[in-house]
Structure formats: C-alpha cells, structure tokens
Design a protein around this motif. Structure first.
Motif, PDB file in Angstrom:
ATOM      1  N   TRP A   1      -4.176   1.160  12.108  1.00 58.10           N
ATOM      2  CA  TRP A   1      -4.211   0.103  11.067  1.00 58.10           C
ATOM      3  C   TRP A   1      -2.537  -0.039  10.699  1.00 58.10           C
ATOM      4  N   LEU A   2      -1.782   0.874  10.915  1.00 57.21           N
ATOM      5  CA  LEU A   2      -0.494   0.775  10.551  1.00 57.21           C
ATOM      6  C   LEU A   2       0.132  -0.487  11.376  1.00 57.21           C
ATOM      7  N   TRP A   3      -0.383  -0.657  12.255  1.00 60.72           N
ATOM      8  CA  TRP A   3       0.055  -1.776  13.385  1.00 60.72           C
ATOM      9  C   TRP A   3      -0.955  -3.033  13.084  1.00 60.72           C
TER      10      TRP A   3
ATOM     11  N   LEU B   1      -9.938  -5.138   8.291  1.00 63.34           N
ATOM     12  CA  LEU B   1      -8.860  -4.829   7.865  1.00 63.34           C
ATOM     13  C   LEU B   1      -8.428  -5.731   6.468  1.00 63.34           C
ATOM     14  N   LEU B   2      -7.878  -4.967   5.490  1.00 65.04           N
ATOM     15  CA  LEU B   2      -7.691  -5.504   4.402  1.00 65.04           C
ATOM     16  C   LEU B   2      -6.217  -5.577   3.884  1.00 65.04           C
ATOM     17  N   SER B   3      -5.409  -6.531   3.415  1.00 60.74           N
ATOM     18  CA  SER B   3      -4.212  -6.308   2.818  1.00 60.74           C
ATOM     19  C   SER B   3      -4.239  -5.834   1.335  1.00 60.74           C
TER      20      SER B   3
ATOM     21  N   CYS C   1      -5.723  -0.200   4.582  1.00 57.98           N
ATOM     22  CA  CYS C   1      -7.076  -0.238   4.015  1.00 57.98           C
ATOM     23  C   CYS C   1      -8.016  -1.132   5.125  1.00 57.98           C
ATOM     24  N   GLY C   2      -9.120  -0.620   5.103  1.00 57.80           N
ATOM     25  CA  GLY C   2     -10.126  -1.234   5.869  1.00 57.80           C
ATOM     26  C   GLY C   2     -11.383  -1.168   5.258  1.00 57.80           C
TER      27      GLY C   2
ATOM     28  N   ILE D   1     -18.098   0.725   2.605  1.00 59.35           N
ATOM     29  CA  ILE D   1     -17.360   1.748   2.539  1.00 59.35           C
ATOM     30  C   ILE D   1     -15.855   1.229   2.768  1.00 59.35           C
ATOM     31  N   TYR D   2     -15.140   1.651   1.775  1.00 63.44           N
ATOM     32  CA  TYR D   2     -13.464   1.303   1.972  1.00 63.44           C
ATOM     33  C   TYR D   2     -13.101   2.635   2.540  1.00 63.44           C
ATOM     34  N   ALA D   3     -11.973   2.266   3.423  1.00 64.27           N
ATOM     35  CA  ALA D   3     -11.180   3.705   3.628  1.00 64.27           C
ATOM     36  C   ALA D   3      -9.682   3.253   3.781  1.00 64.27           C
ATOM     37  N   VAL D   4      -8.997   4.032   3.262  1.00 65.26           N
ATOM     38  CA  VAL D   4      -7.397   3.800   2.895  1.00 65.26           C
ATOM     39  C   VAL D   4      -6.644   4.975   3.623  1.00 65.26           C
TER      40      VAL D   4
END
Length: 447
Positions: free
Chosen positions: A285-287, A301-303, A337-338, A351-354
C-alpha cells in the motif's frame, strides 16, 4: 557407495572412548533443562553428551570436519521435546542423525520414524554413539547411510511400532566408525539422494485444522507424546510445522497466555490459519498498490486527505480519524489505508486497515496496524458481534459490541516486526464467523 554390513561385536571398554569435558556436560545439562518431561529431559541430556562426543571425535581426526549443531533439533526445544535423537546435524554439506546408545548389549535400537519417513529430517548418515554417563565418556560406534538404511528397511519389512518407531537391528550399522570419516571426506552429498519434502504441507495442515483444534489441547500434560493423541497423518502435519510445535511446547511448559480450553482451541485455530492462509501484504500500500490477495477480495485503497464525496468510505474514515484524534490516537501521515466490505450471516460489514512503518532507532523493523470494524451506512453492527485479532503468540484483543452503541466502531491496534503477521476474525455466534486473510507488511515494491 559400498556398504559392508558387519556384526556389532563391540568391546565394552574401547580404546576409542573419549572423555567428555566438563564444559560439554554443562552444555548438555542446559539443553536438557528446557525439556518439560523428566524422561525426555534425561534423553536430551544423553543426546547432548553424544553430540559433543561426535564433535570431538571428528575434529580430533580432521580439522575440516566440524559439526554444526546450532540449527539441529537439539538446539530447538520444541523439536528436542518430541525427538529422542538429534537430527539435522551438519558436517559440511552432509546431514547427520545421531542415535544415542546407552547399552550396546541390546540387539535393536528404537528409531523414530520422523527421521526415517519425513524428508525434513532424513539424514545422509545415521550415526550411533554410545554414552557411558557415569564414566563421563562416549564412543562413536557405527554408521549407516540413508541409502543402505532404506534398502535394509525395505528388504526386512520391519513393522512400525505403535509409538512411531522402528526397531532397528544394530548389525545394520558398519561397526568401524572410521568409515564415517572416509565417507565425509570422499563423497559428495549428491551421492546419497534424499527424499524431497512435500510442497503441500500447508494445504494438508489446513485440511485438518478442526481435528487438530480438538486434539492438540490433549497434549497439555508434558508426559503425553504426539503418538498417543494423533494419527501419523495428523502427526506429519504437526511435526513439519515449526509454529505448531512451538505451540505444543508452550502448552506443555505453561507458557501460553491461557489454559482455558475454549480459548486454547480458538487461539490454536488462529495459529493454524496464520500458518496456512496467504497473507495480504499491506506494505504494498506504501506504493499505492494492492497485491493479488487484496485484489481478489476487492480491497480498496483510501487517501488520508479530506474526502469530497458525502457518505463515501473516505468521508466515513475522515470522521473516524477525527474521533480517534479526540481520543488522543493519531494516525501518522505516512499511514496507508484500505477498506473491505463483506457479509457475515446477512450483516453488511466494513473493515478499515491502516498500516505504517513505525520503526525507530531502538526498534528498526517495526510496523503498526490499526483495524477499524464497522457497518456501512445505513447498517449497524449486530448486537452479538465479536471481533478478535491474534498473532502467533496468542489472542491479542477480543471485543464485543456494546448493545447501546451499535452505531460505533470496534478498534484494534497492534504492532510487530516486519516478519510478523496478524489475523482478524469477526463472529456473530459459535461457528458463524469470517476470518480475514492474515495481514503482513513487506515494503519491497512488487513483493
């Protein structure tokens, strides 16, 4: 190679006996202290004495033949706890299994089928070492190659004992230990082909996870051995899984976080799923990338920048983030975040994951994970919903919905090293649950 089977006409007081140094005795004591059961502790002590006898014997005869035992089974308590021999000893590229004799007057020696039938533990050579514990000396007594051993086993049709052992005649072994020196010096490891381990171990383990969840807690007593509880097929799945062996070892040494049977079984199933299920890599997700697991499950993915669409997941997360800030919980700007929508027994959940790299100078390989469980509007959380997050050490957090606050969220914040994974399970009743793929964190692009 040619093997010459000779009768074992050993002399009790051999001129090749080696004194065991006091330092080696202390090391053997230390190795044995980690074993919970007294009889296996004694066997591990004798195995330690045999190991240092073989090490000295080889090094006195050839300085190039050093025994590397730090990765062998005796150096790993969870393996020494189940194996009465020392397997996976290394001498150069050769794999050695050391069998400790406490009497050469027996005609047979029991040998665990783990080091005969499981490729992960099969050696190039089986080596006999007699330990005279009271005299503080040891004698290298004999050797047989795996190839010759397997031929003998096939032709003799020796039956497997109920305790997962073969009773091996001592006259199968070449009685001149110098032959071991010869083989180690002149042969290449490829001269003795070894079986190849199955590539389906994890699938086999996953197929019997419920059976193991019921059976493995029965090993709680240190005196209980695997063969007393498991079938051989179940044993293969356990013995070839280091994390499960570690679970059993902690169970028998009272080092699990709980002794409650229901919690033991729950954690055990989480542990098996951590081993067997492919993980979603949040490091990607960092990419701004999803891996195959994330794509297959339709993660989005979320901003973390302010959202423009009303009631969008991004807008909802902005509200959640604000609530967290009010509680003193900050999500760093480097966090990614996704979210993932799923259904559990007719209940729509989200479910959100950060995830972010939280390494510091003192903890250079640390990552953090924040999980937020809720229900997309206009749904609410079921009043009987439970949310659990585990890693291989145990259940880290377990939460229930407050019936007075079904419009709220459940949170779980965990951190671990880059090689650690976490697994989350959401349930509404016994057996009615969803276990999400484990969360992992590998920051390499394309990993």
């Amino acid at each position: 190679m040619t093997n010459v089977a000779m009768s074992m006409e050993f002399e009790r007081l051999s001129t090749t006996s080696l004194n065991i140094e006091s330092e080696a005795i202390l090391q053997a004591v230390e190795l044995s202290r980690q074993i919970p059961d007294e009889s296996r502790q004694w066997q591990t002590y004798l195995n330690g004495l045999a190991l240092f006898t073989l090490k000295t014997w080889l090094e006195e005869r050839d300085a190039h033949l050093t025994v590397s035992w730090q990765e062998s089974t005796i150096a790993k308590p969870e393996l020494a706890n189940i194996l009465p021999v020392v397997a996976n000893l290394k001498v150069g590229e050769f794999n050695i299994c050391l069998i400790t004799l406490d009497s050469i007057f027996d005609e047979q020696v029991p040998l665990s089928r783990i080091v005969v039938d499981l490729p992960e533990f099969v050696p190039h050579f089986y080596v006999l070492v007699e330990v005279l514990e009271e005299e503080e000396c040891g004698i290298v007594r004999g050797v047989i190659s795996y190839q010759q051993f397997r031929e003998n086993l096939t032709s003799s049709q020796i039956k497997i004992q109920a305790d997962w052992t073969y009773l091996i005649p001592l006259d199968w072994f070449e009685k001149d230990p110098n032959n071991l020196l010869l083989y180690l010096r002149v042969l290449e490891p490829e001269a003795i082909p070894l079986p190849i381990a199955s590539a389906n171990r994890q699938q086999q383990l996953a197929a019997i996870e419920n059976e193991l969840g019921r059976l493995l807690p029965q090993l709680q007593s240190p005196e209980t051995e695997l063969w007393q509880v498991l079938s051989w097929e179940q044993g293969i799945a356990v013995v070839t899984s280091p994390d499960l062996l570690d679970w059993i070892y902690k169970l028998q040494t009272n080092n699990l976080q709980t002794t409650n049977l229901a919690s033991l079984q729950t954690y055990l199933l989480d542990c098996i799923r951590l081993i067997t299920q492919p993980a979603i890599n949040l490091g990607r997700w960092l990419w701004n990338e999803l891996d195959e697991i994330g794509e297959a499950l339709s993660w989005e993915l979320l901003s973390l920048t302010p959202a423009r669409e009303f009631r969008s997941p991004a807008a909802e997360f902005a509200v959640i983030k604000s609530q967290l800030q009010n509680q003193g919980i900050e999500i760093p700007l480097i966090g990614r975040c996704g979210y993932h929508n799923f259904n559990l027994a007719g209940n729509q959940l989200r479910i959100y994951a950060v995830a972010w790299n939280s390494s510091t100078e003192n903890d250079p390989n640390l990552w953090s994970l924040l999980l937020i469980l809720g229900a997309p509007a206009p749904n609410t959380l079921p009043h009987n919903l439970q949310f659990r997050v585990s890693d291989k050490t145990g259940i880290l957090t377990e939460q229930r919905v407050n019936p007075q606050q079904v419009n709220s969220y459940l949170f779980a914040a965990v951190a671990g090293n880059w090689d650690e994974k976490f697994i989350a399970t959401v349930s509404v009743a016994d057996g009615v649950e969803v276990t999400l793929p484990p969360f992992a964190f590998d920051m390499r692009q394309g990993s």
